[in-house]
Design a protein around this motif. Structure first.
Motif, PDB file in Angstrom:
ATOM      1  N   LYS A  50      66.323   2.229  56.177  1.00  0.00           N
ATOM      2  CA  LYS A  50      65.043   0.903  56.469  1.00  0.00           C
ATOM      3  C   LYS A  50      64.218   1.159  55.238  1.00  0.00           C
ATOM      4  N   ILE A 136      61.052  -4.067  60.159  1.00  0.00           N
ATOM      5  CA  ILE A 136      60.972  -2.818  59.641  1.00  0.00           C
ATOM      6  C   ILE A 136      59.695  -1.862  59.904  1.00  0.00           C
ATOM      7  N   ILE A 156      55.273   2.600  58.850  1.00  0.00           N
ATOM      8  CA  ILE A 156      56.460   2.610  59.594  1.00  0.00           C
ATOM      9  C   ILE A 156      56.491   3.852  60.497  1.00  0.00           C
ATOM     10  N   TYR A 158      57.992   6.810  63.173  1.00  0.00           N
ATOM     11  CA  TYR A 158      59.213   7.406  63.209  1.00  0.00           C
ATOM     12  C   TYR A 158      58.909   8.623  64.157  1.00  0.00           C
TER      13      TYR A 158
END
Length: 159
Positions: A50, A136, A156, A158
């Motif tokens: 990504k 994303i 981002i 995760y």
């Protein structure tokens, strides 16, 4: 004292700074370096993929569309990456032109299919990269300073 120092060290984000010359070749080289860094730091192949797509799309857009004539001055693109426990932050600074982050944004409501269809048709020709970046990223914020410097921050998440 030792425990405090250890805990401060482990809670501090791991951060990395890069400069990228504004050429497609240099962007491609950096994208591979960033992919390897994300893989080393997170051991998450999906996240690394990504981030590779995000950097490839965003940095190439800066070089091809954002810098234009400014590319002749050979400005540098600055990239800062921070890894936190559950997310990562990417900060990109460039001297490209200002652009509208709302382009390519699609509606979340189904109340007006006609306008939604028009926006989707527009995405067939341009704005796909921005749509990809928004997909994303958990969030994207942009700032412009002195009408010469863009700062874009991607967050981002995760696991």
């Amino acid at each position: 004292v030792t425990l405090a120092a250890i805990s401060r060290h482990t809670l501090r984000p791991r951060s990395y700074d890069f400069t990228v010359s504004p050429s497609v070749y240099e962007v491609d080289e950096f994208v591979q370096r960033a992919n390897n860094l994300v893989l080393e730091q997170t051991h998450d192949e999906m996240l690394a993929g990504k981030v590779e797509i995000l950097f490839s799309e965003f940095l190439n857009n800066i070089v091809v569309h954002g810098l234009g004539q400014r590319n002749a001055k050979r400005p540098i693109i600055s990239v800062h990456i921070e890894f936190h426990e559950k997310d990562m932050m990417i900060v990109v600074c460039d001297q490209g032109k200002a652009w509208d982050m709302q382009l390519g944004e699609t509606s979340n409501t189904q109340t007006d299919n006609f306008f939604s269809d028009l926006k989707n048709r527009r995405l067939e020709f341009h704005g796909r990269g921005l749509h990809l970046l928004k997909t994303i990223s958990t969030s994207i914020t942009r700032s412009r300073y002195a009408d010469t410097l863009n700062e874009t921050i991607f967050l981002i998440n995760y696991q």
